[in-house]
Design a protein around this motif. Structure first.
Motif, PDB file in Angstrom:
ATOM      1  N   PHE A 122       0.870  -1.177   0.000  1.00 15.43           N
ATOM      2  CA  PHE A 122       0.000   0.000   0.000  1.00 15.43           C
ATOM      3  C   PHE A 122       0.906   1.226   0.000  1.00 15.43           C
ATOM      4  N   VAL A 123       0.848   1.996  -1.084  1.00 10.33           N
ATOM      5  CA  VAL A 123       1.684   3.182  -1.240  1.00 10.33           C
ATOM      6  C   VAL A 123       0.835   4.411  -0.923  1.00 10.33           C
ATOM      7  N   VAL A 124       1.269   5.198   0.035  1.00 10.83           N
ATOM      8  CA  VAL A 124       0.573   6.438   0.368  1.00 10.83           C
ATOM      9  C   VAL A 124       1.200   7.563  -0.451  1.00 10.83           C
ATOM     10  N   ALA A 125       0.495   7.973  -1.506  1.00  3.78           N
ATOM     11  CA  ALA A 125       1.020   8.998  -2.413  1.00  3.78           C
ATOM     12  C   ALA A 125      -0.114   9.493  -3.292  1.00  3.78           C
ATOM     13  N   PRO A 126       0.004  10.716  -3.812  1.00  5.01           N
ATOM     14  CA  PRO A 126      -0.992  11.219  -4.765  1.00  5.01           C
ATOM     15  C   PRO A 126      -0.748  10.622  -6.145  1.00  5.01           C
ATOM     16  N   GLY A 127      -1.787  10.578  -6.946  1.00  3.50           N
ATOM     17  CA  GLY A 127      -1.654  10.030  -8.295  1.00  3.50           C
ATOM     18  C   GLY A 127      -0.757  10.844  -9.198  1.00  3.50           C
ATOM     19  N   GLU A 128      -0.561  12.114  -8.866  1.00  4.79           N
ATOM     20  CA  GLU A 128       0.307  12.970  -9.680  1.00  4.79           C
ATOM     21  C   GLU A 128       1.790  12.661  -9.478  1.00  4.79           C
ATOM     22  N   ARG A 154      -4.463  15.588 -15.814  1.00  3.12           N
ATOM     23  CA  ARG A 154      -3.457  15.458 -16.874  1.00  3.12           C
ATOM     24  C   ARG A 154      -2.175  14.827 -16.328  1.00  3.12           C
ATOM     25  N   LYS A 155      -1.710  15.300 -15.163  1.00  2.00           N
ATOM     26  CA  LYS A 155      -0.481  14.757 -14.572  1.00  2.00           C
ATOM     27  C   LYS A 155      -0.680  13.309 -14.114  1.00  2.00           C
ATOM     28  N   VAL A 156      -1.864  13.009 -13.584  1.00  2.00           N
ATOM     29  CA  VAL A 156      -2.147  11.638 -13.156  1.00  2.00           C
ATOM     30  C   VAL A 156      -2.078  10.691 -14.347  1.00  2.00           C
ATOM     31  N   LEU A 157      -2.670  11.084 -15.467  1.00  2.00           N
ATOM     32  CA  LEU A 157      -2.677  10.222 -16.648  1.00  2.00           C
ATOM     33  C   LEU A 157      -1.277  10.100 -17.247  1.00  2.00           C
ATOM     34  N   GLN A 158      -0.456  11.122 -17.102  1.00  2.00           N
ATOM     35  CA  GLN A 158       0.948  11.010 -17.518  1.00  2.00           C
ATOM     36  C   GLN A 158       1.669   9.964 -16.677  1.00  2.00           C
ATOM     37  N   GLU A 159       1.410   9.966 -15.368  1.00  2.00           N
ATOM     38  CA  GLU A 159       2.012   8.975 -14.481  1.00  2.00           C
ATOM     39  C   GLU A 159       1.487   7.570 -14.784  1.00  2.00           C
ATOM     40  N   VAL A 160       0.206   7.466 -15.105  1.00  2.00           N
ATOM     41  CA  VAL A 160      -0.361   6.168 -15.487  1.00  2.00           C
ATOM     42  C   VAL A 160       0.357   5.627 -16.716  1.00  2.00           C
ATOM     43  N   GLN A 161       0.564   6.489 -17.717  1.00  2.00           N
ATOM     44  CA  GLN A 161       1.284   6.064 -18.923  1.00  2.00           C
ATOM     45  C   GLN A 161       2.706   5.611 -18.581  1.00  2.00           C
TER      46      GLN A 161
END
Length: 244
Positions: A122-128, A154-161
């Motif tokens: 379990f990682v405690v962090a924001p999606g960005e 936008r930043k979250v989806l960049q991290e997802v990629q």
């Protein structure tokens, strides 16, 4: 209609003035972080009962996305209470990420109830900012009712990629704005400043489908669904998948 919005916003603000004052003084956010998991535990259980068929249909596609390890490395982004675990096929190695550490005890309960999965951490962090996860380390990312409340979709989806391997898939289910010009959209505008405090940053008027379409996935499939709860101001939902 546009003239009414600021007047009604002011009225709602006056009716909920203690909440806004607590937020201004920095007292509300710690309280919200504590109670919000309990609220989500109730709402996601009700939502799952209404959306069970659709969720099973969507997440059944995970089965065919096994990586080189012979298992599916899956990141649950904004994992919350772990309400999606029951829909994942056996053989998934699940990493959970959420900025709110108070969800951990709910996750522990969901893990105990869904022993067909393997849980990594379990990682405690924001999606960005998912720097704790390596590039290309995930076969699947799941994101349900998360992009409404992040600081930057936008930043979250960049991290997802970044964390998805080539050919990896993002599965999403998000609520979006009502049609502009409708009375429902007007009420979303009126309630949003207060709703953000109640819903831990949840925005009612985001056009999340545009963020997904502009995120440079090789393929995006989505369908629109009516909101599961008519008594909440959240609008229609989009669900589908995006391929890296």
């Amino acid at each position: 209609m546009d003239v009414l919005v600021p007047l009604l916003q002011l009225l709602v603000l006056l009716l909920t003035l203690p909440l806004h004052l607590m937020a201004l003084l920095g007292c509300w956010q710690p309280l919200c972080k504590t109670y919000f998991p309990y609220l989500m535990a109730v709402l996601t259980a009700k939502s799952n009962r209404k959306m069970e068929g659709k969720k099973r249909e969507l997440f059944s596609q995970i089965k065919g996305l096994t990586g080189a390890s012979g298992k599916v490395d899956l990141l649950e982004l904004g994992c919350g209470t772990g309400a999606n675990f029951q829909f994942y096929p056996p053989g998934c190695r699940v990493t959970c990420l959420d900025p709110n550490p108070h969800f951990e005890k709910f996750l522990t309960k969901s893990m105990a109830e869904n022993r067909h999965l393997q849980y990594e951490r379990f990682v405690v962090a924001p999606g960005e900012d998912m720097r704790q996860l390596a590039d290309g380390s995930m076969d699947v990312v799941v994101c349900t009712l998360v992009l409404c409340s992040v600081q930057s979709p936008r930043k979250v989806l960049q991290e997802v990629q970044r964390v998805l391997r080539p050919g990896g898939v993002l599965f999403f289910w998000e609520h979006v704005t009502e049609p502009h010009g409708s009375w429902a959209f007007m009420w979303q505008q009126v309630l949003e400043p207060t709703w953000k405090h109640i819903g831990d940053g949840c925005c009612l008027t985001r056009e999340t489908w545009k963020d997904l379409e502009n995120a440079q996935f090789s393929e995006v499939q989505m369908e629109r669904q009516p909101p599961p709860f008519k008594w909440l101001p959240v609008g229609p939902h989009i669900m589908g998948k995006a391929v890296k």
